[in-house]
Write a protein that holds these residues in place. Structure first.
Motif, mmCIF file in Angstrom:
data_model
loop_
_atom_site.group_PDB
_atom_site.id
_atom_site.type_symbol
_atom_site.label_atom_id
_atom_site.label_comp_id
_atom_site.label_asym_id
_atom_site.label_seq_id
_atom_site.Cartn_x
_atom_site.Cartn_y
_atom_site.Cartn_z
ATOM 1 N N SER A 26 -2.013 -6.188 0.384
ATOM 2 C CA SER A 26 -1.661 -4.785 0.157
ATOM 3 C C SER A 26 -0.961 -4.598 -1.175
ATOM 4 N N SER A 27 -0.087 -5.540 -1.516
ATOM 5 C CA SER A 27 0.635 -5.468 -2.781
ATOM 6 C C SER A 27 -0.321 -5.599 -3.964
ATOM 7 N N THR A 28 -1.304 -6.492 -3.836
ATOM 8 C CA THR A 28 -2.308 -6.659 -4.896
ATOM 9 C C THR A 28 -3.148 -5.403 -5.047
ATOM 10 N N ASP A 29 -3.600 -4.854 -3.932
ATOM 11 C CA ASP A 29 -4.390 -3.620 -3.977
ATOM 12 C C ASP A 29 -3.596 -2.495 -4.633
ATOM 13 N N ARG A 30 -2.326 -2.403 -4.289
ATOM 14 C CA ARG A 30 -1.480 -1.341 -4.823
ATOM 15 C C ARG A 30 -1.319 -1.468 -6.341
ATOM 16 N N PHE A 31 -1.205 -2.721 -6.820
ATOM 17 C CA PHE A 31 -1.078 -2.925 -8.270
ATOM 18 C C PHE A 31 -2.274 -2.330 -9.000
ATOM 19 N N ASP A 170 4.624 -8.699 -10.748
ATOM 20 C CA ASP A 170 3.951 -7.399 -10.717
ATOM 21 C C ASP A 170 3.368 -7.064 -9.349
ATOM 22 N N GLY A 171 3.498 -7.987 -8.396
ATOM 23 C CA GLY A 171 3.054 -7.722 -7.034
ATOM 24 C C GLY A 171 1.725 -8.319 -6.662
ATOM 25 N N ARG A 172 1.016 -8.930 -7.613
ATOM 26 C CA ARG A 172 -0.310 -9.471 -7.320
ATOM 27 C C ARG A 172 -0.237 -10.877 -6.724
ATOM 28 N N LEU A 173 -1.100 -11.109 -5.732
ATOM 29 C CA LEU A 173 -1.267 -12.439 -5.153
ATOM 30 C C LEU A 173 -2.189 -13.256 -6.041
ATOM 31 N N TYR A 174 -1.761 -14.464 -6.386
ATOM 32 C CA TYR A 174 -2.606 -15.426 -7.087
ATOM 33 C C TYR A 174 -2.662 -16.695 -6.249
#
Length: 219
Positions: A26-31, A170-174
């Motif tokens: 969700s955090s990645t999508d939001r970014f 920045d909130g993205r999953l890597y």
């Protein structure tokens, strides 16, 4: 919860995350939704022709191509300029709209791990998109992509080299992989590696992440 053991970034730095996988997605999508304009501006003009040509050399003329994680639509535009038929998908509604306008190609809001195409594409381009999937979703996503390819079809993918997974500031999953991880996962999905090479965004950028680039074919 995501494991906090042995997490390493692409340059070997320690990273930690205690965020659930659902929250990470969700955090990645939001970014990408919140920063779509900024992301488009920063990526739509990037020079990727060498890798694109390398991928296209494995495809027939007038190929049907899926851009899985089309972002700005930069690569979709290139595929169309070479006479191919291209479709873009992305999880971000904002980016899908921008990609369609920029490229002139049809684009759909869809998640890679949820696509249901079968035997439809000569090639699939997944450039820097699969690395945002939780590790448990990676192999199922590869199987979805394999089903979407025609017999003998070709997949390009690029992920970052490293260990573990992290939520960046920045909130993205890597999620990071080794070459062995990638080879095993592709084999399990029914794909044979044709080419595999490591690269950086710039030859003299020693502190930038190492990318694992792969061209694989349906067995």
């Amino acid at each position: 919860m995501m494991s906090e053991d042995n997490l390493k970034g692409p340059n070997g730095e320690d990273v930690r995350s205690s965020v659930s996988q659902d929250a990470a997605v969700s955090s990645t999508d939001r970014f990408y939704e919140d920063h779509a304009v900024e992301y488009f501006s920063g990526t739509s003009g990037a020079q990727t022709q060498f890798v694109l040509d390398r991928f296209l050399s494995h495809l027939p003329a007038n190929a049907a191509i899926l851009d899985a994680g089309c972002g700005s639509g930069r690569d979709l535009k290139f595929f169309l300029s070479r006479g191919h038929c291209a479709l873009g998908i992305d999880a971000s509604t904002a980016l899908v709209q921008m990609a369609a306008q920029h490229s002139g190609a049809p684009c759909e809001v869809a998640r890679i791990e949820s696509i249901s195409y079968e035997d439809r594409f000569d090639g699939i381009w997944a450039c820097a998109s699969l690395l945002h999937l939780p590790r448990d979703a990676f192999r199922p996503a590869l199987r979805c992509l394999t089903r979407a390819l025609k017999r003998g079809g070709t997949l390009f993918m690029a992920v970052q080299e490293g260990q573990g997974e992290a939520i960046l500031p920045d909130g993205r999953l890597y999620v990071y992989y080794s070459e062995d991880d990638i080879r095993r996962s592709l084999d399990a999905a029914g794909l044979a590696v044709n080419e595999l090479w490591a690269s950086r965004n710039s030859a003299d950028a020693v502190h930038q992440p190492v990318w694992i680039n792969v061209i694989a074919t349906v067995r």
